[in-house]
Motif scaffolding. Structure first.
Motif: not given
Length: 186
Positions: A57-79
């Motif tokens: 649910r990352l918004e590509a327009d919320a920060h210029p860097y997000f345009r580079e990573i918005v397509h990623l499908r990643v996760s972790a068990h915990l943060l």
């Protein structure tokens, strides 16, 4: 802090389930703990961005860097956030998509047999005492459920993807974590 009886969720974690997960080849074969770091945008802490990335649910327009990573499908068990808040995205018995192309001890595909823990942080910035305390309290809970996670099998992302990843970076104090995990409180 305890695992629920089915060993999928921690009772002390806020649950935000990520779609970026799938079945492990063998849910009983968990023998590696991989420590990561993440900050979104890079070098900035707080905000909803990590959760949004892990939930697609990352918004590509919320920060210029997000345009580079918005397509990623990643996760972790915990943060583990800077203040020690614990968020669980994937049940431990399922495969989180955290390590990518990886290898440990000659065995590839670390996601198949590891638990991934992200620390809100950056390679060169010190992690917080609350994060070390939370991680040190978590490790024995995970080791009790999966004895294959020995101290030698608690590693950084940099150890399973050398040359590709550097996290948790030089600012992560491995001796301090070990001392906390051993219970001497320093």
């Amino acid at each position: 802090m305890r695992l629920q009886a089915d060993r999928q969720w921690l009772d002390a974690a806020r649950r935000v389930e990520s779609p970026n997960q799938d079945a492990r080849p063998d849910p009983e074969d968990i023998s590696l703990l991989v420590i990561h770091s993440i900050s979104l945008p890079p070098g900035e802490f707080g905000g909803p961005w990590i959760e949004r990335l892990f939930c697609n649910r990352l918004e590509a327009d919320a920060h210029p860097y997000f345009r580079e990573i918005v397509h990623l499908r990643v996760s972790a068990h915990l943060l583990i956030r800077r203040d020690g808040e614990l968020i669980q995205f994937v049940p431990f018995t399922r495969r989180a998509w955290h390590a990518g192309a990886s290898c440990f001890g000659g065995r590839e595909a670390c996601n198949d047999y590891s638990i991934g823990i992200e620390l809100e942080g950056a390679d060169e910035q010190p992690y917080t005492g609350a994060q070390y305390q939370r991680l040190a309290a978590l490790i024995p809970v995970l080791q009790a459920a999966w004895p294959g996670i020995t101290p030698a099998r608690i590693v950084g992302h940099c150890d399973v993807a050398p040359g590709r990843k550097t996290d948790p970076g030089p600012a992560f104090d491995w001796p301090h974590l070990a001392s906390l995990a051993q219970g001497d409180g320093t």
